[in-house]
Design an enzyme around this catalytic site. Sequence first.
Site, PDB file in Angstrom:
ATOM      1  N   ASP A   1       0.832  -1.190   0.000  1.00  0.00           N
ATOM      2  CA  ASP A   1       0.000   0.000   0.000  1.00  0.00           C
ATOM      3  C   ASP A   1       0.870   1.245   0.000  1.00  0.00           C
ATOM      4  OD1 ASP A   1      -2.288   1.452   0.047  1.00  0.00           O
ATOM      5  OD2 ASP A   1      -3.016   0.714   1.980  1.00  0.00           O
TER       6      ASP A   1
ATOM      7  N   TYR B   1       7.654  -9.944   6.782  1.00  0.00           N
ATOM      8  CA  TYR B   1       7.594  -8.497   6.918  1.00  0.00           C
ATOM      9  C   TYR B   1       8.309  -8.075   8.189  1.00  0.00           C
ATOM     10  CZ  TYR B   1       4.224  -7.977   3.125  1.00  0.00           C
ATOM     11  OH  TYR B   1       3.620  -7.962   1.888  1.00  0.00           O
TER      12      TYR B   1
END
Length: 512
Positions: free
Chosen positions: A150, A219
């Site tokens: 994003d 992540y």
Amino acid sequence: MEKEAGDDDNNNNKKSTMVHWNKKYDAKGAAPPPHLGSFASENMQKLFNVNIDMSSEGDDDDDTNGKVKIANDNAATTADDATEETKVPKRKLAMLVSFLGSNYSGFQINADYRTLQAELELGLYRAGIISKMNFGHPQKYSWSNSARTDKGVHAAAQVCSFKGEMIFHNEMGESEVQKQLDGMRERVNEHLPTDVRVLDFERVTRMFCARTSRDKVRYQYMVPSYLLCSPEEVRKAFSTVKEKIAIESNESDITPMEASNIIQDTIDAKVLKEARGALANHRVTSEQMEQLKSRLKLFEGTNSFHNYTRRVGSDNAAATRYILSFAPLDPILVPGGVNDDGSKQPDTQWIPLQVVGQSFLLNQIRKMVSAAVDLARGVVTQEKIEQSFTKQCRMKVNVAPAQGLFLDRSYFELYNKHKVKNAPKHGDSRDRDILDWVEAEGEELPEAVRRIEEFKNESIIPHIVQEEAREGNFLKYIYAQDVLYSHHIYGLIDDEDKPSNNENDSTEVAGK
């Protein structure tokens, strides 16, 4: 945020309504228009002041025969520039990419927005690896990426796959594949902005797809240690703030938009400086680290994460995700920078959190971080978090800032296993190499992994720290968490507020 669509890659053997993308001309004889989010689109060129000469007659190959023509070193194929029609092989490639996401509207190509996919496509086109006829048509060259990020989210190891031209083939020959790939990496980087870097190219099998061939992903989230301060310490740090909207105790509810407006109106540079001075010297204790470590483990395994995303009902199968590991690394101390007035910013301590999973929902990682940090500092109970995993429960969970998150590794273990198994069948040839882009314990780091770590430590982490010093996103978050939302987070949602189980917003987007 980018559109929740576009992963049409690896469908080479499937017929669909998008078959016209694989044809040179439509039924009326006109070439299909480029994707409206590509810089091949004239509107995108005007919007972002990008100059591309698309007027000359280009190569008419449309990626169907595996051969293309090339012209010069710095542009896609044009017949005007070519001194001879030299055919160059087209191969399926995997590309390892690092980037800072602050200046882009997410990764996925999107009309009227500057995205990382569009920036990479432009660099590949200008380097000559994507031909003019394919520029602006991702389906033609089978584009795929391992994860979608994003707006504002960074990546140390994004992986993309596509069909590209081996532009140094005739110059170096088939025996010098590695030199060809290294030359292609250097050539593409010449045409990319400094916040986007290609770290490696590898040849892969024809059926390889970066999205579907990925087994798992890691992540990393950078947590400033002052997020572990008690609510009392936070309120004291913001004691000079006078609310413009009264927040009643348990009877009042506040929307994210209302909270955002309050922060915008009341948290100015002076307030941030005072709060930073009061909180930045916080250092985590060994007890707090142990608390954080044990609390993060609650999220491991298979759970329903319907409360950690948006618009996914508890009975929707997409809400169930498997987390392999979630753990903190050792804290790091980052020296403070210098303010515009010449004063020195305080040193700050940051705690890297690493989470490994098969895939993640929208906002999932950031909501898990928010809940785990609150759990470690005693703001919410373990029973509440365990309750949030039950399908009968709909609970409000806040979302941590996007600025701390980045994609750290993409894993292709099954693909590598098959490559090793099949290598003897192909004479152990160079193009059967594995994707060696993850560190192995006890072994020397591969060159590509060294580049990943270099970009992460010299670009991503300093950028996160500097961005926080400049904008105070984490300070604003903790203020909202402990002052504005103090009575409303982890509250139960009424049945009528539940999302439809038919609404599936499960697309992986690492604004997580």
